[in-house]
Structure formats: C-alpha cells, structure tokens
Design a protein around this motif. Structure first.
Motif, short mmCIF file in Angstrom:
data_model
loop_
_atom_site.label_atom_id
_atom_site.label_comp_id
_atom_site.label_asym_id
_atom_site.label_seq_id
_atom_site.Cartn_x
_atom_site.Cartn_y
_atom_site.Cartn_z
N LEU A 1 0.29 2.16 2.19
CA LEU A 1 -0.03 1.10 1.23
C LEU A 1 -0.71 1.68 -0.01
O LEU A 1 -0.38 1.30 -1.14
CB LEU A 1 -0.92 0.04 1.89
CG LEU A 1 -0.28 -0.77 3.02
CD1 LEU A 1 -1.32 -1.66 3.69
CD2 LEU A 1 0.90 -1.59 2.53
N THR A 2 -1.62 2.62 0.19
CA THR A 2 -2.33 3.23 -0.93
C THR A 2 -1.37 4.01 -1.82
O THR A 2 -1.38 3.85 -3.05
CB THR A 2 -3.45 4.17 -0.41
OG1 THR A 2 -4.35 3.39 0.38
CG2 THR A 2 -4.21 4.82 -1.55
N GLN A 3 -0.52 4.84 -1.21
CA GLN A 3 0.43 5.66 -1.97
C GLN A 3 1.42 4.82 -2.77
O GLN A 3 1.89 5.25 -3.82
CB GLN A 3 1.19 6.61 -1.04
CG GLN A 3 0.33 7.71 -0.48
CD GLN A 3 1.03 8.48 0.63
OE1 GLN A 3 2.20 8.22 0.94
NE2 GLN A 3 0.31 9.40 1.24
N ASN A 4 1.73 3.65 -2.25
CA ASN A 4 2.72 2.80 -2.91
C ASN A 4 2.08 1.67 -3.72
O ASN A 4 2.77 0.75 -4.15
CB ASN A 4 3.70 2.24 -1.88
CG ASN A 4 4.59 3.33 -1.35
OD1 ASN A 4 5.54 3.73 -2.02
ND2 ASN A 4 4.27 3.86 -0.18
N HIS A 5 0.76 1.75 -3.89
CA HIS A 5 0.01 0.79 -4.70
C HIS A 5 0.23 -0.65 -4.22
O HIS A 5 0.46 -1.55 -5.03
CB HIS A 5 0.34 0.93 -6.18
CG HIS A 5 0.24 2.34 -6.67
ND1 HIS A 5 -0.97 2.98 -6.84
CD2 HIS A 5 1.18 3.25 -6.98
CE1 HIS A 5 -0.76 4.22 -7.26
NE2 HIS A 5 0.54 4.42 -7.34
N LEU A 6 0.17 -0.82 -2.90
CA LEU A 6 0.34 -2.14 -2.30
C LEU A 6 -1.00 -2.62 -1.75
O LEU A 6 -1.86 -1.82 -1.37
CB LEU A 6 1.39 -2.08 -1.17
CG LEU A 6 2.79 -1.65 -1.61
CD1 LEU A 6 3.65 -1.34 -0.40
CD2 LEU A 6 3.43 -2.73 -2.47
#
Length: 158
Positions: free
Chosen positions: A18-23
C-alpha cells in the motif's frame, strides 16, 4: 510458519504494498486481510463478506472485491476458477506448493501435495520463459459423488 507469524508477515507485506503504491491504509482493508488469513480453505467473495458481517465488521461487497484485488497484486491471495464455478480464492502466504482435485459434479476442491509432480515441474524448462507459479487442477468425481453414482445405478430389488 505459525499462523501468527504468517499473519504478521502478511500484514507487513500488505502495508509495504500500500505504501509503495501510494494507497490508503484503511481499517476495512486490514479487517479483510485479517479475515482472509483466518480462512482455512478456499473461499468465495460472498463467504468472506458473510464472515466479515457476522464478525461485526460491515463493509460493502465492492470494498471486499477491491481489497481482494489488492491482496492478489500484493502476492498474498490467489484467484482460482474451477470449471464453471464462481471464482474461489486462497491465501498463499505461508502455504506450501499444492495442487487441486476438483469434483466436476459437486464442486468440492481438495488440496494435495505430490513430491513426484514437484520434482517433474522443478526440472522442466520452458525455454526463456520463467514461471512464477504453477497451478495444477485435476478434474473428476470425488469419492462421495462416485458413491452416489454407484447407488443410483444399482438395480432396485423388490
């Protein structure tokens, strides 16, 4: 890996995804992740949604679908479509390699492990193609359906 360690690792993986994909890291997404890792076998979206509902966590079916898609992309869940059944899902973190025996009549799915198949597939080369995972389904009749078939074909005695 123990269930708690598997859940903790899955939580960290999902959080990283989620962090890596800005979610957004919403409570609903993590409640769904938790419930998925409480499931002991294959499950449908409806079964998961019901588990969440009976567990006191009310989320929309759309949220469940969307979160499952995220879990698939994060490498934590795999989708299977067995013949004409609706898609079934299974958690894959912490699982060993296995294959599926699928009853064509009742839809029952049994997981099996087979070292001979593993050995064959591990030594098989596919040119420059590098397989990520192998999904093997064997279709037929489960023992219960075979028994029912035999009983229904026996001649009736008076």
């Amino acid at each position: 890996m123990s269930d708690d360690k598997t859940k903790t690792a899955a939580l960290a993986t999902f959080n990283d995804y989620l962090t890596q994909n800005h979610l957004r890291r919403t409570p609903e997404r993590f409640a769904i992740l938790e419930k998925v890792f409480d499931m002991s076998s294959h499950f449908s979206i409806d079964a998961l949604h019901l588990q969440l509902d009976t567990g006191g966590y009310h989320v929309s079916r759309a949220t469940v679908y969307n979160t499952i898609e995220l879990l698939i992309k994060a490498g934590l869940v795999r989708r299977h479509t067995f013949e004409s059944q609706s898609p079934q899902y299974e958690k894959i973190a912490g699982l060993t390699k296995h294959y599926h025996l699928v009853c064509s009549r009742c839809g029952k799915v049994k997981e099996i492990k087979d070292q001979e198949i593993d050995l064959l597939l591990n030594t098989r080369r596919f040119g420059k193609f590098q397989p990520k995972y192998i999904d093997l389904n064997v279709y037929g009749l489960c023992a219960g359906c075979v028994r029912k078939t035999r009983q229904s074909t026996k001649p009736k005695t008076k």
